[in-house]
Design a protein around this motif. Structure first.
Motif, PDB file in Angstrom:
ATOM      1  N   VAL A   1       0.793  -0.931  -0.212  1.00 46.47           N
ATOM      2  CA  VAL A   1      -0.355   0.395   0.438  1.00 46.47           C
ATOM      3  C   VAL A   1       1.199   1.692   0.268  1.00 46.47           C
ATOM      4  O   VAL A   1       0.835   2.335  -0.917  1.00 46.47           O
ATOM      5  CB  VAL A   1      -0.948  -0.315   1.451  1.00 46.47           C
ATOM      6  N   ARG A   2       1.685   0.894   1.176  1.00 43.77           N
ATOM      7  CA  ARG A   2       2.755   2.585   0.950  1.00 43.77           C
ATOM      8  C   ARG A   2       3.475   2.375  -0.489  1.00 43.77           C
ATOM      9  O   ARG A   2       4.268   3.942  -0.172  1.00 43.77           O
ATOM     10  CB  ARG A   2       3.723   2.313   2.204  1.00 43.77           C
ATOM     11  N   ALA A   3       3.497   1.699  -1.329  1.00 47.64           N
ATOM     12  CA  ALA A   3       4.333   2.062  -2.331  1.00 47.64           C
ATOM     13  C   ALA A   3       3.588   2.535  -3.546  1.00 47.64           C
ATOM     14  O   ALA A   3       4.145   2.366  -4.502  1.00 47.64           O
ATOM     15  CB  ALA A   3       4.745   0.334  -2.467  1.00 47.64           C
ATOM     16  N   VAL A   4       2.448   2.389  -3.464  1.00 42.28           N
ATOM     17  CA  VAL A   4       1.550   2.867  -4.683  1.00 42.28           C
ATOM     18  C   VAL A   4       1.621   3.914  -5.616  1.00 42.28           C
ATOM     19  O   VAL A   4       2.360   5.110  -3.853  1.00 42.28           O
ATOM     20  CB  VAL A   4       0.193   2.863  -4.036  1.00 42.28           C
ATOM     21  N   ALA A   5       1.922   4.073  -6.407  1.00 43.39           N
ATOM     22  CA  ALA A   5       2.026   5.473  -6.702  1.00 43.39           C
ATOM     23  C   ALA A   5       0.362   6.362  -7.384  1.00 43.39           C
ATOM     24  O   ALA A   5       0.039   4.997  -8.057  1.00 43.39           O
ATOM     25  CB  ALA A   5       3.135   5.456  -8.444  1.00 43.39           C
TER      26      ALA A   5
ATOM     27  N   VAL B   1      -8.357   1.865  -0.121  1.00 40.21           N
ATOM     28  CA  VAL B   1      -8.337   0.438   0.660  1.00 40.21           C
ATOM     29  C   VAL B   1      -9.905   0.584   0.849  1.00 40.21           C
ATOM     30  O   VAL B   1     -10.368   1.296   1.506  1.00 40.21           O
ATOM     31  CB  VAL B   1      -7.939   0.075   2.149  1.00 40.21           C
ATOM     32  N   ILE B   2      -9.927  -0.339   0.302  1.00 43.74           N
ATOM     33  CA  ILE B   2     -12.202  -0.688   0.566  1.00 43.74           C
ATOM     34  C   ILE B   2     -12.703  -1.796   1.473  1.00 43.74           C
ATOM     35  O   ILE B   2     -12.285  -3.060   1.031  1.00 43.74           O
ATOM     36  CB  ILE B   2     -12.802  -0.790  -0.917  1.00 43.74           C
ATOM     37  N   VAL B   3     -13.258  -1.595   2.243  1.00 46.00           N
ATOM     38  CA  VAL B   3     -13.208  -1.984   3.670  1.00 46.00           C
ATOM     39  C   VAL B   3     -14.947  -2.958   4.208  1.00 46.00           C
ATOM     40  O   VAL B   3     -15.556  -1.537   3.320  1.00 46.00           O
ATOM     41  CB  VAL B   3     -13.243  -1.668   4.561  1.00 46.00           C
ATOM     42  N   PRO B   4     -15.443  -4.125   4.462  1.00 43.64           N
ATOM     43  CA  PRO B   4     -16.550  -4.667   4.251  1.00 43.64           C
ATOM     44  C   PRO B   4     -17.502  -3.461   5.371  1.00 43.64           C
ATOM     45  O   PRO B   4     -16.291  -3.109   6.829  1.00 43.64           O
ATOM     46  CB  PRO B   4     -16.280  -5.838   4.863  1.00 43.64           C
ATOM     47  N   ASP B   5     -18.018  -2.859   5.878  1.00 43.41           N
ATOM     48  CA  ASP B   5     -18.840  -1.999   6.572  1.00 43.41           C
ATOM     49  C   ASP B   5     -18.500  -3.246   8.069  1.00 43.41           C
ATOM     50  O   ASP B   5     -17.924  -1.855   9.245  1.00 43.41           O
ATOM     51  CB  ASP B   5     -20.475  -2.808   7.119  1.00 43.41           C
TER      52      ASP B   5
ATOM     53  N   PHE C   1      -7.566  -1.605  -3.208  1.00 42.03           N
ATOM     54  CA  PHE C   1      -6.819  -3.244  -2.465  1.00 42.03           C
ATOM     55  C   PHE C   1      -8.373  -3.301  -1.640  1.00 42.03           C
ATOM     56  O   PHE C   1      -9.073  -2.568  -0.735  1.00 42.03           O
ATOM     57  CB  PHE C   1      -6.825  -2.959  -1.485  1.00 42.03           C
ATOM     58  N   VAL C   2      -9.177  -4.423  -2.393  1.00 39.12           N
ATOM     59  CA  VAL C   2     -10.516  -4.581  -1.740  1.00 39.12           C
ATOM     60  C   VAL C   2      -9.880  -5.897  -0.665  1.00 39.12           C
ATOM     61  O   VAL C   2      -9.701  -7.463  -0.739  1.00 39.12           O
ATOM     62  CB  VAL C   2     -11.406  -5.442  -2.590  1.00 39.12           C
ATOM     63  N   VAL C   3     -10.761  -5.855   0.845  1.00 37.67           N
ATOM     64  CA  VAL C   3     -10.483  -5.939   1.756  1.00 37.67           C
ATOM     65  C   VAL C   3     -11.305  -7.262   2.230  1.00 37.67           C
ATOM     66  O   VAL C   3     -12.809  -7.336   1.902  1.00 37.67           O
ATOM     67  CB  VAL C   3     -10.217  -5.045   3.347  1.00 37.67           C
ATOM     68  N   ASP C   4     -11.614  -8.489   2.319  1.00 42.55           N
ATOM     69  CA  ASP C   4     -12.050  -9.366   2.602  1.00 42.55           C
ATOM     70  C   ASP C   4     -13.256  -9.234   1.408  1.00 42.55           C
ATOM     71  O   ASP C   4     -14.795  -9.532   1.698  1.00 42.55           O
ATOM     72  CB  ASP C   4     -12.407  -9.064   4.280  1.00 42.55           C
TER      73      ASP C   4
ATOM     74  N   ALA D   1     -17.132  -2.159  -5.096  1.00 38.90           N
ATOM     75  CA  ALA D   1     -14.863  -1.993  -4.882  1.00 38.90           C
ATOM     76  C   ALA D   1     -14.420  -2.806  -5.819  1.00 38.90           C
ATOM     77  O   ALA D   1     -13.314  -1.718  -6.230  1.00 38.90           O
ATOM     78  CB  ALA D   1     -15.325  -2.915  -3.801  1.00 38.90           C
ATOM     79  N   ALA D   2     -14.673  -3.846  -7.184  1.00 42.19           N
ATOM     80  CA  ALA D   2     -14.040  -4.331  -7.806  1.00 42.19           C
ATOM     81  C   ALA D   2     -13.979  -3.442  -8.981  1.00 42.19           C
ATOM     82  O   ALA D   2     -12.977  -3.725  -9.683  1.00 42.19           O
ATOM     83  CB  ALA D   2     -14.387  -5.534  -7.938  1.00 42.19           C
TER      84      ALA D   2
END
Length: 97
Positions: A5-9, A14-18, A63-66, A83-84
């Protein structure tokens, strides 16, 4: 995941479930200042958002989390679809603990 995540240009999210939003947001915010929430999310290097928050937005990297949990929370997987489809270049699917 944090190093990736930190290296992203470019713009990233970051998309997270509720149900996991508070826990994931707390872990990421405590890991560094590159992350943003709420009204400041879009001003940060990496926005932490729910699927509903991202409607109409695009990001270079997402980044789609879970994704399994996200698919269950919306009607017929609508939140996972949203999200996708936010990534314009790269999408990562991430399992969270």
């Amino acid at each position: 995941m944090l190093d990736t995540v930190r290296a992203v240009a470019g713009r990233a999210a970051v998309i997270v479930p509720d149900q996991q939003f508070d826990a994931v947001a707390e872990a990421l915010i405590s890991a560094g200042d590159a992350f943003g929430l709420g009204d400041h999310a879009l001003d940060a290097q990496v926005a932490i958002l729910t699927a509903r928050d991202t409607k109409g937005l695009e990001f270079d990297v997402v980044f789609v989390v879970d994704p399994s949990a996200m698919a269950l929370q919306g009607r017929r997987g609508a939140d996972l679809y949203v999200a996708a489809t936010r990534a314009t270049q790269v999408m990562h699917l991430v399992r969270w603990r």
